[in-house]
Design a protein around this motif. Structure first.
Motif, PDB file in Angstrom:
ATOM      1  N   MET A 260       0.849  -1.214   0.000  1.00 17.97           N
ATOM      2  CA  MET A 260       0.000   0.000   0.000  1.00 17.97           C
ATOM      3  C   MET A 260       0.870   1.245   0.000  1.00 17.97           C
ATOM      4  O   MET A 260       0.718   2.138  -0.829  1.00 17.97           O
ATOM      5  CB  MET A 260      -0.898  -0.047   1.255  1.00 17.97           C
ATOM      6  CG  MET A 260      -2.065   0.932   1.236  1.00 17.97           C
ATOM      7  SD  MET A 260      -3.224   0.573  -0.127  1.00 17.97           S
ATOM      8  CE  MET A 260      -4.213   2.032  -0.049  1.00 17.97           C
ATOM      9  N   ALA A 261       1.825   1.268   0.965  1.00 18.16           N
ATOM     10  CA  ALA A 261       2.729   2.418   1.053  1.00 18.16           C
ATOM     11  C   ALA A 261       3.572   2.522  -0.218  1.00 18.16           C
ATOM     12  O   ALA A 261       3.771   3.620  -0.749  1.00 18.16           O
ATOM     13  CB  ALA A 261       3.625   2.284   2.284  1.00 18.16           C
ATOM     14  N   ALA A 262       3.995   1.336  -0.691  1.00 22.26           N
ATOM     15  CA  ALA A 262       4.833   1.342  -1.898  1.00 22.26           C
ATOM     16  C   ALA A 262       4.040   1.882  -3.080  1.00 22.26           C
ATOM     17  O   ALA A 262       4.554   2.660  -3.885  1.00 22.26           O
ATOM     18  CB  ALA A 262       5.321  -0.070  -2.188  1.00 22.26           C
ATOM     19  N   ALA A 263       2.772   1.482  -3.118  1.00 20.70           N
ATOM     20  CA  ALA A 263       1.929   1.929  -4.233  1.00 20.70           C
ATOM     21  C   ALA A 263       1.746   3.441  -4.204  1.00 20.70           C
ATOM     22  O   ALA A 263       1.856   4.112  -5.232  1.00 20.70           O
ATOM     23  CB  ALA A 263       0.567   1.244  -4.158  1.00 20.70           C
ATOM     24  N   SER A 264       1.501   3.994  -2.992  1.00 19.91           N
ATOM     25  CA  SER A 264       1.278   5.440  -2.923  1.00 19.91           C
ATOM     26  C   SER A 264       2.576   6.188  -3.223  1.00 19.91           C
ATOM     27  O   SER A 264       2.555   7.253  -3.831  1.00 19.91           O
ATOM     28  CB  SER A 264       0.722   5.834  -1.549  1.00 19.91           C
ATOM     29  OG  SER A 264       1.774   5.881  -0.613  1.00 19.91           O
ATOM     30  N   ARG A 265       3.726   5.564  -2.822  1.00 16.63           N
ATOM     31  CA  ARG A 265       5.000   6.199  -3.168  1.00 16.63           C
ATOM     32  C   ARG A 265       5.169   6.226  -4.676  1.00 16.63           C
ATOM     33  O   ARG A 265       5.621   7.209  -5.259  1.00 16.63           O
ATOM     34  CB  ARG A 265       6.149   5.416  -2.521  1.00 16.63           C
ATOM     35  CG  ARG A 265       7.094   6.359  -1.804  1.00 16.63           C
ATOM     36  CD  ARG A 265       8.357   5.750  -1.252  1.00 16.63           C
ATOM     37  NE  ARG A 265       8.577   4.353  -1.375  1.00 16.63           N
ATOM     38  CZ  ARG A 265       8.347   3.458  -0.397  1.00 16.63           C
ATOM     39  NH1 ARG A 265       7.857   3.858   0.757  1.00 16.63           N
ATOM     40  NH2 ARG A 265       8.626   2.194  -0.566  1.00 16.63           N
ATOM     41  N   GLY A 266       4.759   5.126  -5.285  1.00 14.12           N
ATOM     42  CA  GLY A 266       4.847   5.042  -6.742  1.00 14.12           C
ATOM     43  C   GLY A 266       4.013   6.128  -7.408  1.00 14.12           C
ATOM     44  O   GLY A 266       4.460   6.787  -8.337  1.00 14.12           O
ATOM     45  N   TRP A 267       2.835   6.358  -6.891  1.00 14.63           N
ATOM     46  CA  TRP A 267       1.958   7.388  -7.448  1.00 14.63           C
ATOM     47  C   TRP A 267       2.568   8.769  -7.247  1.00 14.63           C
ATOM     48  O   TRP A 267       2.493   9.605  -8.139  1.00 14.63           O
ATOM     49  CB  TRP A 267       0.575   7.349  -6.793  1.00 14.63           C
ATOM     50  CG  TRP A 267      -0.309   6.341  -7.464  1.00 14.63           C
ATOM     51  CD1 TRP A 267      -0.770   5.188  -6.949  1.00 14.63           C
ATOM     52  CD2 TRP A 267      -0.801   6.417  -8.797  1.00 14.63           C
ATOM     53  NE1 TRP A 267      -1.521   4.510  -7.853  1.00 14.63           N
ATOM     54  CE2 TRP A 267      -1.565   5.248  -9.031  1.00 14.63           C
ATOM     55  CE3 TRP A 267      -0.669   7.338  -9.841  1.00 14.63           C
ATOM     56  CZ2 TRP A 267      -2.185   4.978 -10.220  1.00 14.63           C
ATOM     57  CZ3 TRP A 267      -1.302   7.069 -11.037  1.00 14.63           C
ATOM     58  CH2 TRP A 267      -2.039   5.898 -11.219  1.00 14.63           C
ATOM     59  N   ARG A 268       3.171   8.973  -6.014  1.00 12.73           N
ATOM     60  CA  ARG A 268       3.760  10.284  -5.746  1.00 12.73           C
ATOM     61  C   ARG A 268       4.885  10.579  -6.732  1.00 12.73           C
ATOM     62  O   ARG A 268       5.045  11.691  -7.183  1.00 12.73           O
ATOM     63  CB  ARG A 268       4.293  10.323  -4.299  1.00 12.73           C
ATOM     64  CG  ARG A 268       3.782  11.552  -3.538  1.00 12.73           C
ATOM     65  CD  ARG A 268       4.183  11.487  -2.097  1.00 12.73           C
ATOM     66  NE  ARG A 268       3.511  10.441  -1.364  1.00 12.73           N
ATOM     67  CZ  ARG A 268       4.084   9.708  -0.398  1.00 12.73           C
ATOM     68  NH1 ARG A 268       5.352   9.895  -0.079  1.00 12.73           N
ATOM     69  NH2 ARG A 268       3.397   8.790   0.236  1.00 12.73           N
ATOM     70  N   ARG A 269       5.636   9.508  -7.047  1.00 10.65           N
ATOM     71  CA  ARG A 269       6.738   9.721  -7.972  1.00 10.65           C
ATOM     72  C   ARG A 269       6.194  10.102  -9.359  1.00 10.65           C
ATOM     73  O   ARG A 269       6.833  10.791 -10.125  1.00 10.65           O
ATOM     74  CB  ARG A 269       7.589   8.452  -8.074  1.00 10.65           C
ATOM     75  CG  ARG A 269       9.044   8.768  -8.385  1.00 10.65           C
ATOM     76  CD  ARG A 269       9.883   7.510  -8.406  1.00 10.65           C
ATOM     77  NE  ARG A 269       9.833   6.769  -7.154  1.00 10.65           N
ATOM     78  CZ  ARG A 269       9.827   5.428  -7.099  1.00 10.65           C
ATOM     79  NH1 ARG A 269       9.835   4.720  -8.193  1.00 10.65           N
ATOM     80  NH2 ARG A 269       9.800   4.811  -5.941  1.00 10.65           N
ATOM     81  N   LEU A 270       5.003   9.641  -9.642  1.00  5.72           N
ATOM     82  CA  LEU A 270       4.410   9.924 -10.953  1.00  5.72           C
ATOM     83  C   LEU A 270       3.695  11.284 -10.986  1.00  5.72           C
ATOM     84  O   LEU A 270       3.315  11.754 -12.054  1.00  5.72           O
ATOM     85  CB  LEU A 270       3.387   8.838 -11.313  1.00  5.72           C
ATOM     86  CG  LEU A 270       3.943   7.638 -12.083  1.00  5.72           C
ATOM     87  CD1 LEU A 270       2.815   6.651 -12.342  1.00  5.72           C
ATOM     88  CD2 LEU A 270       4.551   8.071 -13.403  1.00  5.72           C
TER      89      LEU A 270
ATOM     90  N   ARG B  13       4.512  14.380 -10.684  1.00  2.00           N
ATOM     91  CA  ARG B  13       5.052  15.458 -11.501  1.00  2.00           C
ATOM     92  C   ARG B  13       4.861  15.231 -12.998  1.00  2.00           C
ATOM     93  O   ARG B  13       4.292  16.096 -13.680  1.00  2.00           O
ATOM     94  CB  ARG B  13       6.527  15.642 -11.184  1.00  2.00           C
ATOM     95  CG  ARG B  13       6.809  17.084 -10.823  1.00  2.00           C
ATOM     96  CD  ARG B  13       8.154  17.193 -10.290  1.00  2.00           C
ATOM     97  NE  ARG B  13       8.717  18.491 -10.595  1.00  2.00           N
ATOM     98  CZ  ARG B  13       9.939  18.807 -10.273  1.00  2.00           C
ATOM     99  NH1 ARG B  13      10.713  17.929  -9.671  1.00  2.00           N
ATOM    100  NH2 ARG B  13      10.394  20.003 -10.525  1.00  2.00           N
ATOM    101  N   PRO B  14       5.305  14.079 -13.490  1.00  2.00           N
ATOM    102  CA  PRO B  14       5.054  13.844 -14.925  1.00  2.00           C
ATOM    103  C   PRO B  14       3.576  13.916 -15.281  1.00  2.00           C
ATOM    104  O   PRO B  14       3.222  14.429 -16.352  1.00  2.00           O
ATOM    105  CB  PRO B  14       5.583  12.422 -15.159  1.00  2.00           C
ATOM    106  CG  PRO B  14       6.272  12.009 -13.932  1.00  2.00           C
ATOM    107  CD  PRO B  14       6.095  13.018 -12.872  1.00  2.00           C
ATOM    108  N   LEU B  15       2.726  13.440 -14.359  1.00  2.00           N
ATOM    109  CA  LEU B  15       1.291  13.500 -14.624  1.00  2.00           C
ATOM    110  C   LEU B  15       0.821  14.939 -14.739  1.00  2.00           C
ATOM    111  O   LEU B  15       0.062  15.295 -15.646  1.00  2.00           O
ATOM    112  CB  LEU B  15       0.509  12.799 -13.509  1.00  2.00           C
ATOM    113  CG  LEU B  15       0.248  11.307 -13.718  1.00  2.00           C
ATOM    114  CD1 LEU B  15      -0.448  10.720 -12.507  1.00  2.00           C
ATOM    115  CD2 LEU B  15      -0.596  11.081 -14.967  1.00  2.00           C
TER     116      LEU B  15
END
Lengths: 294, 263
Positions: free
Chosen positions: A1-11, A13-15
């Motif tokens: 869950m945490a990893a997934a939200s980190r993944g989204w956070r990393r995205l 900016r490009p988003l």
């Protein structure tokens, strides 16, 4: 869950950047599309390169390039007709249209669409009958089986140029090719000028019957309606003349005297009138009013 | 050699280039609706578009498969393992050529069949003034395939002299454009309006005309689309031309390939 939200956070900016760019695209596409729509015809097409060059570039795709040029002309013309409820507002660039059609038949001399368009539109709307006849003569060398081309040429000679011997010659040719007695009869009748209106109607009916394109069909049937209205007035005038021994002074007089049920409407928006010699004419001259582009 | 032909054809079916180019064939079912744009020759337009699309797909296949087939083998060093087998380099080269050529013929047959279905549908809805001449259409597709087999021979020749794929690909495309226009240039130079050119230019153009492949001879589109009769003599001569010209190209390619140093 945490990893997934980190993944989204990393995205994130490009988003955000992508979203911003999509908004920019949305902002620019409307003015861009309207600019492209209003570009003048010649600019839209660019100028046509010399046919020799075009032929070399087209390699083995000459027929497609030719058809493409013709469809460009058709869409341009159809676009003009579509504006303002069927009234042509921008004066069509007939020169450019004619140039493209000539280019097309040099790439593919067999293409019937080019001859048909030239005959259906250019002949009526611009005084290019001789040019059209040259085009038809060129086409007859290739489409040697096709009775439409001599049929068109015969009509042009008879109706527009009043050259009845030539008209008869081409109608005979059309008759031989189609095996159709009608054309041979037409050839004979063409020598008699009084039959002209009937002939024009017969001709336009043949043209409209084969018209698969909507723009073309509408253009032809409008003209047909106008000519049929003129024929009705002409018939009434003749009846009046036979009964009274003199020519009617106006179309209204035919209505009052009971020779006409109603005054037919000119589909081009003009008014029918009788010339001094009794010929039926219209103020629209069988064309939509042309206004200059603002 | 038949083994190499078989391997080549099998290899192409697995090739990504082939899959990409095949996407273009998905346009064929759209032709009936596009053809209705025509005013007076809907069926003829459907034939035109089908034949043009087939020709274009075959061109891409000939250029990319022909231009990359040998190059890829050398790049991946397959040639070493293949040439250690008891076959000559010439056999290998010809095997590759005939493999791609066979593949072009198969593709032409399949696309030709789909096109005939498309044209039948259109002709049923919009009966043409003159009946469709099917033999001319089939012959046109076959001669398109022949044309690109000749182009393939050009691509193979370029592949044998080049170490990258640039020359085979772009050289073949240029050869196609020049070879398609050479007849027109020749006709122009020898027409009355061509007399203004200097004699040197005229002679150079004539010399090039005889040396370069003449692709316009294989273009039977007018006969297929408008049912213009074909000349049997011309057809036979064109096939002879293909055989002799391709054989010359391949023998030169074989000589170069045999002498070539493989690193």
């Amino acid at each position: 869950m945490a990893a997934a939200s980190r993944g989204w956070r990393r995205l994130a900016r490009p988003l955000a950047v992508t979203l911003l760019l999509v908004v920019c695209y949305g902002a620019i596409i409307t003015p861009f599309a309207s600019y492209m729509r209003n570009k003048p015809f010649v600019e839209k097409l660019g100028t046509l390169p010399r046919v020799e060059v075009l032929r070399a570039i087209a390699a083995d795709q000459k027929q497609v390039v030719a058809e493409g040029l013709i469809l460009d002309v058709l869409m341009y013309f159809g676009g003009l007709l579509g504006k303002e409820k069927g009234k042509v507002v921008v004066p069509p660039d007939f020169q450019a249209m004619s140039r493209l059609l000539h280019g097309a038949v040099q790439l593919d001399p067999y293409n019937m669409d080019a001859y048909y368009f030239a005959q259906a539109i250019l002949v009526w709307d611009v005084d290019q009958v001789k040019l059209a006849n040259n085009l038809l003569d060129y086409g007859m060398k290739y489409r040697s089986w096709d009775w439409y081309l001599p049929f068109f040429a015969g009509f042009n000679y008879g109706y527009f140029l009043k050259d009845y011997p030539q008209a008869a010659k081409y109608y005979m040719k059309a008759g031989e090719l189609s095996g159709n007695e009608l054309f041979i009869n037409l050839a004979g009748r063409y020598l008699n000028e009084s039959g002209q209106n009937d002939l024009a109607i017969a001709y336009l009916k043949t043209m409209a019957k084969g018209a698969k394109n909507k723009v073309m069909w509408e253009s032809l049937t409008t003209r047909l309606k106008a000519l049929e209205a003129m024929r009705a007035i002409g018939t009434a005038r003749d009846a009046f003349h036979n009964a009274t021994g003199r020519l009617p002074s106006s179309v209204q007089q035919l209505l009052y005297a009971g020779y006409l049920q109603e005054i037919p409407k000119d589909p081009y928006g003009g008014t029918f009138y009788l010339a001094a010699d009794g010929t039926v004419k219209t103020t629209s001259n069988l064309a939509y009013p042309v206004k200059k582009k603002q | 050699m038949f083994d190499i032909v078989r391997i080549t054809v099998k290899g192409i079916f697995r090739d990504r280039v082939f899959h990409g180019i095949l996407m273009a064939a998905l346009l064929l079912p759209l032709i009936p609706s596009i053809s209705q744009l025509s005013m007076r020759q809907v069926t003829e337009l459907s034939v035109t578009l089908s034949l043009s699309l087939i020709s274009f797909i075959l061109l891409l296949l000939a250029v990319f498969l022909g231009g990359t087939s040998l190059w890829k083998d050398m790049e991946r060093r397959y040639t070493f393992s293949v040439l250690s087998l008891p076959i000559t380099r010439t056999t290998y080269l010809l095997g590759r050529f005939f493999g791609v050529a066979l593949f072009l013929l198969i593709t032409a047959a399949v696309l030709g069949f789909v096109a005939s279905v498309v044209v039948t549908i259109v002709a049923g809805n919009f009966p043409p003034d003159r009946p469709v001449v099917w033999n001319n259409i089939y012959l046109c597709v076959l001669f398109d395939a022949f044309k690109y087999i000749l182009l393939l021979a050009v691509a193979v020749l370029f592949s044998t002299v080049s170490t990258s794929f640039f020359l085979p690909i772009f050289g073949t495309i240029s050869a196609f454009l020049v070879g398609s226009a050479s007849q027109q240039v020749y006709d122009y130079v020898h027409s009355s309006s061509g007399q203004v050119l200097s004699p040197l230019v005229r002679q150079a153009a004539t010399a090039l005309y005889y040396v370069l492949p003449n692709f316009s001879a294989f273009d039977l589109k007018v006969n297929a689309i408008y049912g213009v009769p074909l000349s049997t003599g011309g057809i036979v001569l064109t096939v002879c031309y293909l055989v002799v010209y391709a054989a010359v190209l391949l023998s030169v390619a074989a000589i170069i390939f045999s002498k070539r140093e493989m690193k």
